[in-house]
Design an enzyme around this catalytic site. Structure first.
Site, PDB file in Angstrom:
ATOM      1  N   SER A  83      31.696  37.272  37.729  1.00  0.00           N
ATOM      2  CA  SER A  83      31.588  37.542  39.159  1.00  0.00           C
ATOM      3  C   SER A  83      32.481  38.724  39.524  1.00  0.00           C
ATOM      4  O   SER A  83      33.254  39.200  38.706  1.00  0.00           O
ATOM      5  CB  SER A  83      32.005  36.306  39.957  1.00  0.00           C
TER       6      SER A  83
ATOM      7  N   ASP B 283      42.291  36.870  39.191  1.00  0.00           N
ATOM      8  CA  ASP B 283      42.434  37.459  37.858  1.00  0.00           C
ATOM      9  C   ASP B 283      41.240  38.389  37.652  1.00  0.00           C
ATOM     10  O   ASP B 283      40.094  37.996  37.945  1.00  0.00           O
ATOM     11  CB  ASP B 283      42.400  36.382  36.782  1.00  0.00           C
TER      12      ASP B 283
END
Length: 287
Positions: A248, A108
């Site tokens: 991240s 995602d």
């Protein structure tokens, strides 16, 4: 940061996290506060704290503040915040696009794509990075000259487990230590972000797309990048690993002439927008 959502709507979104990071990176006092935070020892200490039972007290407020739909995830009792953060999604919630010749998103994300120019540099939010400094391998960087770099940015509300973007034989995992700085684009005007981040990558030798680099990049206060395998055959859609707490990024590098990125992703990137894409959805097609 501005992005295009799954329904094609332009979302102009400045979060409290964005405001904090802008203060830390653009203000002299903020940068003084930031200096100790980016030390690996601080990230390790925070990671340990978030793995204790004490950290469960922040889970409910985190879910509420980030509008996370927990009905999409497997039911379980969380033993720590990191246990919650690395939760598994229900199997049917992230179907893998099985169309032949499709390169899928491993996560995602808010995605951008850039052509890797002949001088082996590419741009991430108006900041230049070289493949040589990213990979620390001049010969490997040369292999991807003329290809594409897919920058897949995860935010804290995203699912933080990731899969393989393509099937093939993966190499060993190459780990590069670094000072942990945020992957938020506001920082790019002040620090060479990806050259400073801890990162780990593997080369996947595929039949359809040639060689692909799949790289995980840790960010400010990410305790760990956890990859499951190395030096073995892998299958598209198979879980590759997970991030513990923090925002991240995953980077995919493809070789010249191997893929054609999806048109909306190219258009949105050129217009200065990221594109919301879910794990398993297409990023590009085989040429």
């Amino acid at each position: 940061m501005d992005y295009i959502d799954l329904d094609g709507r332009k979302i102009e979104n400045t979060t409290n996290q964005d405001k904090l990071l802008e203060f830390l990176y653009t203000n002299m006092f903020g940068r003084m506060l930031l200096k100790p935070l980016v030390k690996p020892q601080v990230s390790i200490m925070l990671g340990k704290l978030l793995s204790t039972r004490l950290s469960t007290c922040v889970i409910k407020s985190f879910i509420r503040n980030n509008s996370i739909d927990m009905s999409e995830y497997e039911k379980q009792k969380f033993l720590s915040f990191n246990d919650f953060f690395t939760r598994k999604i229900k199997e049917d919630k992230r179907p893998i696009d099985k169309t032949p010749g499709t390169l899928i998103s491993p996560c995602d994300c808010k995605a951008s794509v850039y052509a890797i120019r002949e001088n082996t540099t590419f741009s991430v939010k108006h900041t230049e990075y070289t493949l040589r400094s990213l990979l620390r391998s001049p010969s490997l960087a040369k292999r991807f000259r003329g290809g594409h770099a897919f920058i897949l940015r995860l935010t804290v509300d995203d699912y933080h487990r990731y899969v393989y973007a393509a099937s093939g034989k993966q190499s060993k995992n190459y780990h590069i230590d670094g000072t942990l700085h945020t992957v938020n684009p506001v920082a790019n005007d002040y620090l060479p972000i990806y050259k400073e981040n801890t990162r780990e990558y593997t080369v996947i030798h595929t039949t359809e797309f040639g060689d692909i680099v799949q790289m995980e990049v840790g960010a400010l206060m990410v305790g760990k990048i956890s990859n499951h395998k190395e030096s073995c055959s892998v299958t598209q859609g198979e879980e590759k690993g997970f991030f513990e707490y923090g925002g991240s990024t995953i980077i995919l590098l493809t070789q010249k002439g191997s893929v054609l990125p999806r048109p909306d992703l190219m258009e949105n990137t050129n217009a200065g927008y990221e594109t919301k894409i879910l794990q398993g959805q297409p990023l590009a097609a085989h040429v």
